[in-house]
Write a protein that holds these residues in place. Structure first.
Motif, PDB file in Angstrom:
ATOM      1  N   VAL A  19       0.797  -1.111   0.109  1.00 21.40           N
ATOM      2  CA  VAL A  19      -0.048  -0.022   0.236  1.00 21.40           C
ATOM      3  C   VAL A  19       0.833   1.205   0.069  1.00 21.40           C
ATOM      4  O   VAL A  19       0.323   2.361  -0.560  1.00 21.40           O
ATOM      5  N   ASN A  20       2.337   0.939   0.378  1.00 23.20           N
ATOM      6  CA  ASN A  20       3.214   2.482   0.693  1.00 23.20           C
ATOM      7  C   ASN A  20       4.037   2.295  -0.542  1.00 23.20           C
ATOM      8  O   ASN A  20       4.787   3.135  -0.695  1.00 23.20           O
ATOM      9  N   SER A  21       3.753   1.416  -1.609  1.00 25.78           N
ATOM     10  CA  SER A  21       4.641   1.511  -2.677  1.00 25.78           C
ATOM     11  C   SER A  21       4.452   2.924  -3.502  1.00 25.78           C
ATOM     12  O   SER A  21       3.457   3.522  -3.672  1.00 25.78           O
ATOM     13  N   SER A  22       5.810   3.352  -4.000  1.00 21.58           N
ATOM     14  CA  SER A  22       5.769   4.566  -4.805  1.00 21.58           C
ATOM     15  C   SER A  22       4.838   4.485  -5.881  1.00 21.58           C
ATOM     16  O   SER A  22       5.058   3.382  -6.913  1.00 21.58           O
ATOM     17  N   LEU A  23       4.170   5.355  -6.383  1.00 23.42           N
ATOM     18  CA  LEU A  23       3.401   5.389  -7.341  1.00 23.42           C
ATOM     19  C   LEU A  23       3.984   5.200  -8.941  1.00 23.42           C
ATOM     20  O   LEU A  23       3.737   4.646  -9.659  1.00 23.42           O
ATOM     21  N   THR A  24       5.055   5.765  -8.861  1.00 23.46           N
ATOM     22  CA  THR A  24       6.185   5.594 -10.021  1.00 23.46           C
ATOM     23  C   THR A  24       6.497   4.026 -10.130  1.00 23.46           C
ATOM     24  O   THR A  24       6.484   3.680 -11.225  1.00 23.46           O
ATOM     25  N   ASP A  25       6.712   3.377  -9.046  1.00 22.73           N
ATOM     26  CA  ASP A  25       7.181   1.973  -9.117  1.00 22.73           C
ATOM     27  C   ASP A  25       5.762   1.069  -9.399  1.00 22.73           C
ATOM     28  O   ASP A  25       5.752   0.255 -10.322  1.00 22.73           O
ATOM     29  N   LEU A  27       3.323   2.146 -11.281  1.00 22.78           N
ATOM     30  CA  LEU A  27       3.055   2.435 -12.721  1.00 22.78           C
ATOM     31  C   LEU A  27       4.058   1.603 -13.607  1.00 22.78           C
ATOM     32  O   LEU A  27       3.416   0.954 -14.517  1.00 22.78           O
ATOM     33  N   GLU A  28       5.341   1.585 -13.274  1.00 13.63           N
ATOM     34  CA  GLU A  28       6.184   1.008 -14.076  1.00 13.63           C
ATOM     35  C   GLU A  28       5.998  -0.525 -14.106  1.00 13.63           C
ATOM     36  O   GLU A  28       6.030  -1.180 -15.154  1.00 13.63           O
ATOM     37  N   LYS A  29       5.936  -1.053 -12.803  1.00 19.50           N
ATOM     38  CA  LYS A  29       5.392  -2.625 -12.870  1.00 19.50           C
ATOM     39  C   LYS A  29       4.193  -3.064 -13.585  1.00 19.50           C
ATOM     40  O   LYS A  29       3.729  -4.106 -14.209  1.00 19.50           O
ATOM     41  N   GLY A  30       3.253  -2.034 -13.304  1.00 18.61           N
ATOM     42  CA  GLY A  30       1.981  -2.434 -13.829  1.00 18.61           C
ATOM     43  C   GLY A  30       1.908  -2.253 -15.541  1.00 18.61           C
ATOM     44  O   GLY A  30       1.399  -3.321 -15.915  1.00 18.61           O
ATOM     45  N   ILE A  31       2.736  -1.415 -15.939  1.00 20.45           N
ATOM     46  CA  ILE A  31       2.640  -1.377 -17.533  1.00 20.45           C
ATOM     47  C   ILE A  31       3.604  -2.517 -17.847  1.00 20.45           C
ATOM     48  O   ILE A  31       3.095  -3.272 -18.912  1.00 20.45           O
ATOM     49  N   GLN A  32       4.605  -2.989 -17.202  1.00 18.65           N
ATOM     50  CA  GLN A  32       5.414  -4.297 -17.585  1.00 18.65           C
ATOM     51  C   GLN A  32       4.574  -5.274 -17.621  1.00 18.65           C
ATOM     52  O   GLN A  32       4.536  -6.233 -18.443  1.00 18.65           O
ATOM     53  N   ASN A  33       3.735  -5.713 -16.402  1.00 18.60           N
ATOM     54  CA  ASN A  33       2.776  -6.671 -16.519  1.00 18.60           C
ATOM     55  C   ASN A  33       1.539  -6.838 -17.378  1.00 18.60           C
ATOM     56  O   ASN A  33       1.267  -7.732 -17.882  1.00 18.60           O
ATOM     57  N   LEU A  34       1.070  -5.476 -17.654  1.00 17.44           N
ATOM     58  CA  LEU A  34      -0.033  -5.551 -18.753  1.00 17.44           C
ATOM     59  C   LEU A  34       0.630  -5.961 -19.996  1.00 17.44           C
ATOM     60  O   LEU A  34      -0.064  -6.662 -20.662  1.00 17.44           O
ATOM     61  N   ARG A  35       1.759  -5.385 -20.347  1.00 13.85           N
ATOM     62  CA  ARG A  35       2.240  -5.550 -21.657  1.00 13.85           C
ATOM     63  C   ARG A  35       2.404  -7.230 -21.762  1.00 13.85           C
ATOM     64  O   ARG A  35       2.261  -8.021 -22.987  1.00 13.85           O
ATOM     65  N   ALA A  36       3.127  -7.745 -20.822  1.00 15.60           N
ATOM     66  CA  ALA A  36       3.198  -9.258 -21.002  1.00 15.60           C
ATOM     67  C   ALA A  36       1.922 -10.022 -20.789  1.00 15.60           C
ATOM     68  O   ALA A  36       1.650 -10.948 -21.679  1.00 15.60           O
ATOM     69  N   ALA A  37       0.910  -9.590 -20.169  1.00  6.43           N
ATOM     70  CA  ALA A  37      -0.497 -10.090 -20.232  1.00  6.43           C
ATOM     71  C   ALA A  37      -1.346  -9.904 -21.696  1.00  6.43           C
ATOM     72  O   ALA A  37      -1.761 -10.768 -22.153  1.00  6.43           O
ATOM     73  N   GLU A  38      -1.038  -8.950 -22.061  1.00  3.58           N
ATOM     74  CA  GLU A  38      -1.418  -8.560 -23.594  1.00  3.58           C
ATOM     75  C   GLU A  38      -0.822  -9.434 -24.567  1.00  3.58           C
ATOM     76  O   GLU A  38      -1.551 -10.028 -25.522  1.00  3.58           O
ATOM     77  N   ALA A  39       0.441  -9.731 -24.415  1.00  2.80           N
ATOM     78  CA  ALA A  39       1.120 -10.601 -25.429  1.00  2.80           C
ATOM     79  C   ALA A  39       0.671 -11.991 -25.336  1.00  2.80           C
ATOM     80  O   ALA A  39       0.460 -12.773 -26.291  1.00  2.80           O
ATOM     81  N   ALA A  40       0.218 -12.273 -24.065  1.00  3.63           N
ATOM     82  CA  ALA A  40      -0.130 -13.680 -23.831  1.00  3.63           C
ATOM     83  C   ALA A  40      -1.532 -13.965 -24.052  1.00  3.63           C
ATOM     84  O   ALA A  40      -2.042 -15.169 -24.074  1.00  3.63           O
ATOM     85  N   MET A 240       5.618   9.073  -1.798  1.00  7.83           N
ATOM     86  CA  MET A 240       5.047   8.186  -2.264  1.00  7.83           C
ATOM     87  C   MET A 240       4.367   8.700  -3.796  1.00  7.83           C
ATOM     88  O   MET A 240       3.592   8.107  -4.432  1.00  7.83           O
ATOM     89  N   LYS A 241       4.789  10.115  -3.857  1.00 12.08           N
ATOM     90  CA  LYS A 241       4.260  10.660  -5.310  1.00 12.08           C
ATOM     91  C   LYS A 241       2.961  10.936  -5.100  1.00 12.08           C
ATOM     92  O   LYS A 241       2.326  10.745  -6.057  1.00 12.08           O
TER      93      LYS A 241
END
Length: 361
Positions: A19-25, A27-40, A240-241
């Motif tokens: 819950v305390n993760s930096s929002l930039t982190d 966003l970065e991990k979310g986009i990374q996982n999103l692209r992998a899920a889209e490819a799969a 936390m941005k």
């Protein structure tokens, strides 16, 4: 006994995020996982990762990106037949709508989200959506309609030991008490929220609670303590941005300075908050910062006709957003500043809510 705070909006491959993760982190991990899920071609994971992307963008003030992301998450969830994920996407969209000042749209989306959460058996999604409805009504100043729902959600959160939801409900009820003049009760509830959030390591919830405490302390003529509380909260907002929370923190700092009659300092901080709200397209915060700025400038010698014109425009803007307490706020400003309105009000003022809290979710 409350559990450690967690972030249910971080789902699928992102559940390990704090819950305390930096929002930039996030966003970065979310986009990374999103692209992998889209490819799969994994639509359920596309929906879950897309939700985190939408929420990170929203809290960072990236409004257009957040709007695209929650809608894409909803489409993926619908394609997967995942009612719970559909509910979460609509919750995100409804929360964004409230942040943008589109309160009617927020009610519609959050209502749909609550229904889907119930049908899909996602208790947490339903709870968050009902909480969103309650907060939207509170922001409008419709306290009678939402006070009972706030209390219900608080009782449910306490029963389940959900720290983050308990903190949210306490802060919402505290804000209602503050706006209706029950300062002792409001302060006690803000203090309890801060204590629970601290024990549960919910830094965002604690930051909002400290802001509420600062407000009450300031009303009791202790500006230095209020500024110290806001300073502590600001550290969390920056780390936390939390763009929206930081802007509301600055607006409250300006309020404290204004109440202490430090008008030039207040003017500067209101201008800072106004720029921050405009950068993230948050019309409610922008209007409230403009109101404070108008009052500070009036005390610094601004022409009364210009002040009256600005107040008239603010009345129309706040009405358009749908804040039922808007006329009373502006009327109080007219009375405080001794400035006659340029036009006669045509509606009866409703219950006052001198200063509304921003988005805590």
């Amino acid at each position: 006994m409350h559990s450690k705070a967690f972030a249910p909006e971080y789902q699928g491959a992102l559940t390990a995020l704090s819950v305390n993760s930096s929002l930039t982190d996030v966003l970065e991990k979310g986009i990374q996982n999103l692209r992998a899920a889209e490819a799969a071609g994994a639509q359920r994971e596309v929906a879950r990762s897309g939700l985190a992307v939408a929420e990170a963008h929203r809290r960072l003030g990236n409004i257009e990106e957040a709007d695209l992301a929650w809608k894409a998450s909803y489409r993926a969830a619908r394609a997967a037949g995942d009612l719970g994920a559909m509910a979460w996407a609509l919750w995100s969209g409804g929360t964004l709508a409230r942040q943008r000042g589109a309160l009617a749209l927020a009610f519609r989306l959050l209502g749909l989200a609550a229904d889907l959460g119930k049908r899909g058996g996602d208790v947490v999604a339903r709870g968050y959506s009902l909480a969103g409805l309650a907060e939207t009504g509170r922001i409008q100043g419709d306290y009678q309609a939402v006070a009972a729902l706030h209390e219900q959600l608080l009782a449910e959160a306490r029963k389940r030991g959900e720290a983050r939801h308990t903190v949210w409900a306490l802060e919402g009820i505290a804000q209602i008490h503050r706006n209706t003049g029950s300062y002792d009760t409001a302060l006690a509830m803000f203090e309890e929220a801060a204590e629970i959030a601290g024990a549960a390591d919910d830094r965002r919830g604690r930051a909002w609670a400290l802001r509420g405490m600062a407000d009450i302390v300031s009303l009791r003529d202790d500006p230095e303590r209020a500024l110290a509380l806001l300073g502590e909260a600001e550290v969390t907002c920056r780390e936390m941005k939390l763009s929206s929370a930081l802007a509301y923190n600055h607006k409250m700092r300006a309020n404290v300075l204004y109440r202490a009659r430090r008008y030039e300092e207040a003017r500067q901080v209101y201008e800072q908050a106004l720029a921050e709200f405009r950068a993230m397209s948050e019309p409610r915060g922008e209007a409230l910062a403009r109101l404070g700025l108008t009052k500070a400038r009036a005390h610094l010698g601004r022409d009364q006709a210009e002040t009256a014109a600005e107040l008239g425009e603010l009345r129309r803007t706040l009405d358009r957003i749908g804040l039922r307490h808007a006329r009373d706020m502006v009327d109080k400003a007219h009375a405080e500043l001794g400035v006659l309105p340029l036009e006669t009000p045509v509606a009866t003022p409703v219950a006052a809510a001198p200063d509304q809290e921003g988005e805590r979710r």
